[in-house]
Design an enzyme around this catalytic site. Structure first.
Site, PDB file in Angstrom:
ATOM      1  N   ASP A 290       0.863  -1.169   0.000  1.00  0.00           N
ATOM      2  CA  ASP A 290       0.000   0.000   0.000  1.00  0.00           C
ATOM      3  C   ASP A 290       0.912   1.236   0.000  1.00  0.00           C
ATOM      4  O   ASP A 290       2.136   1.141   0.137  1.00  0.00           O
ATOM      5  CB  ASP A 290      -0.973  -0.013   1.186  1.00  0.00           C
ATOM      6  CG  ASP A 290      -2.189   0.872   0.896  1.00  0.00           C
ATOM      7  OD1 ASP A 290      -2.131   1.675  -0.048  1.00  0.00           O
ATOM      8  OD2 ASP A 290      -3.200   0.758   1.610  1.00  0.00           O
TER       9      ASP A 290
HETATM   10  C1  NOJ Z   1      -3.909   4.076  -0.045  1.00  0.00           C
HETATM   11  C2  NOJ Z   1      -5.090   3.177   0.013  1.00  0.00           C
HETATM   12  O1  NOJ Z   1      -5.118   2.466   1.231  1.00  0.00           O
HETATM   13  C3  NOJ Z   1      -5.136   2.186  -1.129  1.00  0.00           C
HETATM   14  O2  NOJ Z   1      -6.339   1.469  -1.058  1.00  0.00           O
HETATM   15  C4  NOJ Z   1      -4.978   2.890  -2.433  1.00  0.00           C
HETATM   16  O3  NOJ Z   1      -5.092   1.995  -3.501  1.00  0.00           O
HETATM   17  C5  NOJ Z   1      -3.624   3.588  -2.439  1.00  0.00           C
HETATM   18  N1  NOJ Z   1      -3.606   4.569  -1.368  1.00  0.00           N
HETATM   19  C6  NOJ Z   1      -3.331   4.270  -3.764  1.00  0.00           C
HETATM   20  O4  NOJ Z   1      -4.082   5.388  -3.917  1.00  0.00           O
END
Ligand code: NOJ
Length: 751
Positions: A290
């Site tokens: 993430d």
């Molecule tokens: C953080 C989020 O938790 C995730 O779900 C997302 O895909 C990423 N940022 C990218 O934006």
């Protein structure tokens, strides 16, 4: 290498690669990947494991300093495998060209983006879609999103989020399928199929990503990014199955998460990523971290610095680093120092290259850069029709006393009240990064298509009009201006439609709430209006279950409409005026109060489940045990009766369950027939009820249908605490009905 020599090298390389390709078109992807891997330096391999966020306005000058200049240089060196948040054919083409033409091996980038519920044409939020229990519609909605996203150069979405959550305080419940594992697993598969289609290399399909692996939805106290501490039984039986279902549906990527699970940050968990995902389930796609979650191993107190974070992330099986630069800065040295083996790097790169081959990027790196499609596909009328269909099916009729709904067209004087009624932005919901603001059809505009007898009053101000994805929504708690006008309008009308709820940006990432009532002065407004006119239809818009006990007790008709996306007003108007008979069912329990949370239908039994004259049984002294609205609840404008439950367990392979459902009302309607089991005695305590089947049927007035379910070992078994799937003989309870609370009961013995 001198420029000329470099040039000749590239030509030679391409000749080699392309002649190898023509010589053996039938060469498998894995052979092609191996050949390419053989040509790569360690730096280039690590480069494939690096993903950067967009940093450069390609219409402006080339960045010369700072972080942007570093990223630009890394792209040219082939030290970047993927970009996120770069969209639009022109932008994508420019970056792809830079990498393909200037890096030594010219390995194309894969472009990722959060396409969560639509791109330009916005579908209902995922939690709303889950309320449809309609897998075909959900798959179609993901396909529409893929069609539009792929038209702007995107070939990878960070969706579906398949996190089970039992906590509506957590803002990200809007992004998932709710609290139930069985329903969640079906929806995970429908969404993966919708995004990826049958052929990943088609120009209108994109790679899906099941996230967040794992247990992010169990953040303590519903506070985002918080620790999750759950037992093995919950992990194996409630949290992991939707991920496994996504893997079974061939999801090509999985994202880990921000949370610690039982003491280990999931990004650094080899147990989850290697032992379970890759070994046990045989997942052969790749794992993306993430956002900066590899770097966050440091503040978690799990790694001492970014270098060690890179080591731990790679060893744990996180194949690609999203934007923390840990891999690109430190992984080569970690390998040289023997802290990470080159086999592990090869394994990660092999997975990433495989997906790129599957997308067809090696045949044509500009496959998703088609200006014609970009012009034609966005906001396509077929997409509008598709999301309208999805939106209608997502609406849940929570209550309809005295059949106040549907409202007869042009027969009554209607007051429409509430700021949200006239809002064409908030109903687009959270997590709709590609969309244009103010492109939803408001409820007011939708209703006006059916009636010219509408008077609108805004009521007191609720939210700041410029609310956005980045910041908290501001809520007015004090200014009551507008109240009097609303009351006056309500007084003069036959029926009042009040549109109340959360702003679209009050749910989503970073938006946990500790209070779950209607924000601001909305409940006061409702109460004031109700004093002067009892014929109130409450249209709720929200990204999570709310605590609406007063509303549920007093207001005769309540529609749960979540945030329904581009076609909000049209979908709601069709339901309000009876053109569409609502058929949605709640995918998440509505609590009476925050103190009941986590409250979910498939809980275990305590040792003291039954009421006693004294206090020594499992209950609250100041709150009921049961929810306000249970999982699976949802009414229709018609009524359904269940009869003749029969259970046949004579066949050793399966149990057959049949029930007759009759439409006892006077209009055609759809019903989601739900089957729950209860494994009464087991070596690991089983929930009091577990959804194990559902069918959505349509019935004409007074007609009946027999609905049949087959329960195999797959439905009757469970994971024990050693993560073995076991099916234990003994007595099972069965309930087939209209919600998790109401149905016909039976039993059978499994031998
Ligand atoms: C953080 C989020 O938790 C995730 O779900 C997302 O895909 C990423 N940022 C990218 O934006």
């Amino acid at each position: 290498m001198k420029p000329l020599a470099k040039h000749s090298f590239i030509i030679l390389l391409y000749l080699t690669l392309s002649s190898t390709m023509t010589m053996a078109q039938h060469k498998t992807i894995s052979q092609k990947v191996d050949s390419l891997l053989n040509l790569m330096t360690l730096e280039e391999k690590v480069g494939q494991m690096n993903q950067y966020n967009g940093f450069w306005d390609v219409t402006g000058p080339v960045p010369e300093e700072g972080n942007a200049a570093i990223k630009y240089e890394h792209l040219k060196k082939g030290w970047v495998g993927s970009m996120l948040n770069v969209t639009g054919v022109e932008n994508v083409r420019k970056l792809q060209k830079l990498v393909v033409e200037e890096s030594r091996l010219g390995i194309p980038l894969i472009f990722g983006f959060d396409v969560i519920h639509g791109y330009k044409t916005v579908a209902p939020i995922p939690l709303a879609e889950a309320a449809s229990w309609d897998m075909e519609a959900i798959e179609n909605s993901a396909r529409i999103a893929a069609d539009e996203a792929s038209a702007v150069g995107i070939n990878w979405t960070f969706a579906p989020m398949v996190d089970i959550s039992r906590d509506p305080r957590w803002g990200r419940v809007m992004e998932g399928a709710g609290e139930d594992t069985y329903l969640g697993a079906q929806i995970a598969q429908a969404r993966v199929k919708g995004f990826q289609g049958d052929n990943l290399s088609a120009e209108n399909t994109i790679v899906a990503c099941a996230k967040h692996f794992a247990a992010y939805g169990f953040a303590e106290a519903g506070k985002d990014y918080n620790t999750a501490d759950i037992g093995t039984s919950t992990l194996y039986n409630a949290v992991l199955p939707p991920f496994q279902a996504a893997v079974d549906a061939n999801v090509r990527t999985v994202m880990n998460g921000f949370n610690v699970l039982n003491g280990v940050p999931v990004t650094g968990s080899a147990f989850l990523q290697r032992d379970i995902l890759k070994e046990k389930w045989g997942f052969d796609g790749f794992v993306i971290s993430d956002w900066a979650s590899i770097g966050e191993l440091v503040p978690h107190g799990f790694a001492k610095d970014l270098k060690q974070a890179a080591e731990l992330g790679a060893n744990a099986g996180s194949d690609m680093d999203m934007e923390s630069s840990a891999y690109v800065l430190h992984l080569v040295n970690n390998v040289k120092e023997g802290k990470v083996s080159e086999e592990k790097i090869d394994d990660a790169v092999r997975r990433i290259l495989t997906v790129k081959y599957e997308l067809g990027l090696f045949d044509d790196p500009y496959k998703y850069c088609n200006e014609k499609r970009e012009k034609e596909r966005l906001y396509h009328e077929d997409h509008q029709a598709g999301v309208l269909d999805m939106a209608k099916k997502s609406i849940v009729l929570l209550k309809n006393e005295g059949n106040l709904l549907p409202i007869k067209k042009n027969q009554s004087k209607i007051a429409v009240i509430g700021e949200l009624a006239n809002d064409n932005n908030s109903p687009l919901g959270s997590w709709r990064l590609g969309s244009d603001n103010h492109t939803a059809i408001s409820v007011l505009d939708g209703l006006k298509k059916y009636s010219n007898n509408i008077t609108y009053a805004k009521g007191p101000k609720v939210f700041n009009p410029d609310a956005s994805f980045l910041n908290h929504v501001q809520v007015n708690e004090t200014d009551t201006s507008g109240m009097e006008e609303a009351i006056a309008v309500a007084k003069q009308s036959d029926v009042v439609v009040l549109v109340l709820g959360e702003h679209g940006f009050q749910s989503g990432e970073g938006r946990s709430r500790a209070q779950l009532g209607l924000p601001g002065l909305q409940l006061n407004l409702l109460k004031e209006v109700y004093k002067v006119n009892k014929n109130v239809v409450l249209i709720l818009m929200n990204g999570r279950p709310l605590t609406i006990e007063w509303e549920a007790e007093n207001i005769p008709a309540i529609l749960e409409t979540w945030q329904l996306g581009s076609q909000t007003g049209n979908a709601i108007a069709q339901v309000v005026f009876g053109e569409y008979n609502p058929s949605g069912k709640l995918p998440m329990t509505f609590p009476r109060s925050v103190g009941q949370i986590p409250i979910y239908y498939n809980h275990n039994s305590t040792g003291r489940p039954n009421a006693q004259p004294n206090v020594f049984w499992s209950h609250y002294s100041d709150e009921k045990n049961d929810p306000l609205f249970p999982f699976g609840h949802g009414l229709s404008y018609t009524t359904f009766a269940y009869s003749n439950l029969t259970i046949d367990s004579n066949n050793p392979e399966y149990v057959s369950v049949e029930v007759t459902v009759t439409n006892t009302g006077d209009r055609t309607g759809e019903e989601v027939v739900q089957l729950y089991i209860h494994d009464k005695v087991a070596s690991v305590v089983r929930p009091v009820k577990e959804l194990k089947g559902f069918k959505k049927i349509s019935l004409a007035p007074k007609s009946s249908q027999k609905v049949q379910f087959t329960l195999t070992n797959k439905e009757l078994g469970f994971f024990n605490n050693a993560y073995e799937f076991v099916v234990e003989p003994g007595e099972f309870g069965i309930m087939v009905g209209t919600s998790s609370q109401t149905g016909l009961h039976g039993n059978f013995i499994k031998n």
